[in-house]
Write a protein that holds these residues in place. Structure first.
Motif, PDB file in Angstrom:
ATOM      1  N   UNK A  68       0.822  -1.203   0.000  1.00  0.00           N
ATOM      2  CA  UNK A  68       0.000   0.000   0.000  1.00  0.00           C
ATOM      3  C   UNK A  68       0.861   1.260   0.000  1.00  0.00           C
ATOM      4  N   UNK A  69       0.179   2.383  -0.262  1.00  0.00           N
ATOM      5  CA  UNK A  69       0.852   3.675  -0.137  1.00  0.00           C
ATOM      6  C   UNK A  69       1.374   3.864   1.287  1.00  0.00           C
ATOM      7  N   UNK A  70       0.691   3.270   2.262  1.00  0.00           N
ATOM      8  CA  UNK A  70       1.090   3.437   3.665  1.00  0.00           C
ATOM      9  C   UNK A  70       2.091   2.379   4.131  1.00  0.00           C
ATOM     10  N   UNK A  71       2.600   1.549   3.190  1.00  0.00           N
ATOM     11  CA  UNK A  71       3.560   0.506   3.573  1.00  0.00           C
ATOM     12  C   UNK A  71       4.972   1.058   3.779  1.00  0.00           C
ATOM     13  N   UNK A  72       5.307   2.155   3.122  1.00  0.00           N
ATOM     14  CA  UNK A  72       6.622   2.809   3.272  1.00  0.00           C
ATOM     15  C   UNK A  72       6.360   4.254   3.658  1.00  0.00           C
ATOM     16  N   UNK A  73       6.775   4.637   4.857  1.00  0.00           N
ATOM     17  CA  UNK A  73       6.501   5.987   5.340  1.00  0.00           C
ATOM     18  C   UNK A  73       7.747   6.627   5.938  1.00  0.00           C
ATOM     19  N   UNK A  74       7.863   7.956   5.840  1.00  0.00           N
ATOM     20  CA  UNK A  74       8.936   8.635   6.561  1.00  0.00           C
ATOM     21  C   UNK A  74       8.683   8.515   8.068  1.00  0.00           C
ATOM     22  N   UNK A  75       9.733   8.359   8.825  1.00  0.00           N
ATOM     23  CA  UNK A  75       9.592   8.136  10.270  1.00  0.00           C
ATOM     24  C   UNK A  75       9.175   9.394  11.016  1.00  0.00           C
ATOM     25  N   UNK A  76       9.399  10.553  10.425  1.00  0.00           N
ATOM     26  CA  UNK A  76       9.041  11.803  11.106  1.00  0.00           C
ATOM     27  C   UNK A  76       9.808  11.950  12.401  1.00  0.00           C
ATOM     28  N   UNK A  77       9.098  12.219  13.483  1.00  0.00           N
ATOM     29  CA  UNK A  77       9.752  12.448  14.777  1.00  0.00           C
ATOM     30  C   UNK A  77      10.345  11.171  15.376  1.00  0.00           C
ATOM     31  N   UNK A  78       9.985  10.005  14.839  1.00  0.00           N
ATOM     32  CA  UNK A  78      10.546   8.748  15.357  1.00  0.00           C
ATOM     33  C   UNK A  78      11.966   8.489  14.849  1.00  0.00           C
ATOM     34  N   UNK A  79      12.374   9.139  13.759  1.00  0.00           N
ATOM     35  CA  UNK A  79      13.686   8.873  13.143  1.00  0.00           C
ATOM     36  C   UNK A  79      14.808   9.015  14.165  1.00  0.00           C
ATOM     37  N   UNK A  80      15.609   7.956  14.269  1.00  0.00           N
ATOM     38  CA  UNK A  80      16.762   7.959  15.169  1.00  0.00           C
ATOM     39  C   UNK A  80      16.421   7.692  16.626  1.00  0.00           C
ATOM     40  N   UNK A  81      15.152   7.614  16.954  1.00  0.00           N
ATOM     41  CA  UNK A  81      14.741   7.364  18.339  1.00  0.00           C
ATOM     42  C   UNK A  81      14.911   5.883  18.670  1.00  0.00           C
ATOM     43  N   UNK A  82      15.159   5.556  19.937  1.00  0.00           N
ATOM     44  CA  UNK A  82      15.268   4.139  20.307  1.00  0.00           C
ATOM     45  C   UNK A  82      13.915   3.430  20.167  1.00  0.00           C
ATOM     46  N   UNK A  83      13.971   2.189  19.729  1.00  0.00           N
ATOM     47  CA  UNK A  83      12.768   1.369  19.585  1.00  0.00           C
ATOM     48  C   UNK A  83      12.722   0.361  20.715  1.00  0.00           C
TER      49      UNK A  83
ATOM     50  N   UNK B 137      17.833  -1.500  17.202  1.00  0.00           N
ATOM     51  CA  UNK B 137      16.731  -1.002  18.024  1.00  0.00           C
ATOM     52  C   UNK B 137      16.568   0.505  17.907  1.00  0.00           C
ATOM     53  N   UNK B 138      16.716   1.012  16.703  1.00  0.00           N
ATOM     54  CA  UNK B 138      16.537   2.429  16.433  1.00  0.00           C
ATOM     55  C   UNK B 138      15.638   2.583  15.217  1.00  0.00           C
TER      56      UNK B 138
END
Length: 201
Positions: A71-86, A137-138
């Motif tokens: 889907x279009x929603x299968x690949x998304x920019x992480x936004x504020x999550x980018x680089x944050x610990x998972x 884990x990021x």
């Protein structure tokens, strides 16, 4: 402790094998009924969202009797999550969706926790396919997300038509989404017309 173990072993040996077999069958049937009931709940109570399918690499065509969906929603920019610990290697995320002018739901934002939405927005739960970093884990800058909507079983021999429609972006998927974010495919639309619909039992 040894006496307790010996008592349990003796009791276990006294139970007829037919009873043990019956209990095993009963447990398996119960699990199957629970799985069907869970899917029925999503299909009956979930809000409907229509998603645009995306072309899939020709090497990843119909396998068996199901169609691979993306889907279009299968690949998304992480936004504020980018680089944050998972929290884990393949973390759960929540994607806020809102309808566009054509009535198709598109991603608005991605978060690691459920966020408040107002109608007609909806929150769908997915799992990131992979994580970045040496420990894995990021959150990466781009997220590949799976929602449990990535395959749909079809009658034998009918998948080729759906594959071609999917690759021409004529195939849309209507999914039912619960407030918890869990989703299930409810029907497939080919050129806007329903071609397959899940029974509500």
């Amino acid at each position: 402790m040894m006496e307790l173990t010996a008592s349990v072993t003796k009791l276990w040996q006294r139970i007829p094998k037919a009873v043990l077999f019956g209990v095993t069958v009963l447990v398996q049937c119960t699990l199957l009924v629970l799985m069907v009931a869970d899917r029925m709940q999503i299909l009956r109570e979930g809000r409907e969202v229509t998603l645009q399918s995306q072309p899939v690499d020709p090497r990843d065509l119909l396998r068996g009797d199901y169609v691979v969906l993306r889907y279009d929603i299968s690949q998304l920019p992480a936004g504020t999550l980018a680089g944050q610990p998972a929290a884990e290697r393949k973390p759960v995320v929540f994607v806020k969706l809102a309808p566009n002018a054509n009535g198709l739901y598109e991603a608005v934002s991605v978060s690691a926790e459920p966020v408040t939405v107002t109608a007609p927005e909806i929150l769908i739960r997915g799992r990131v396919s992979y994580s970045c970093g040496s420990t894995g884990r990021t959150f990466c800058d781009k997220l590949a997300i799976k929602y449990g909507l990535e395959s749909y079983f079809v009658p034998e021999g009918e998948g080729r038509k759906l594959e071609q429609a999917r690759n021409q972006q004529k195939l849309r998927v209507v999914a039912a989404v619960l407030p918890s974010g869990r989703a299930a495919i409810k029907r497939l639309l080919l050129d806007g017309e329903p071609v397959y619909e899940e029974p509500l039992y």
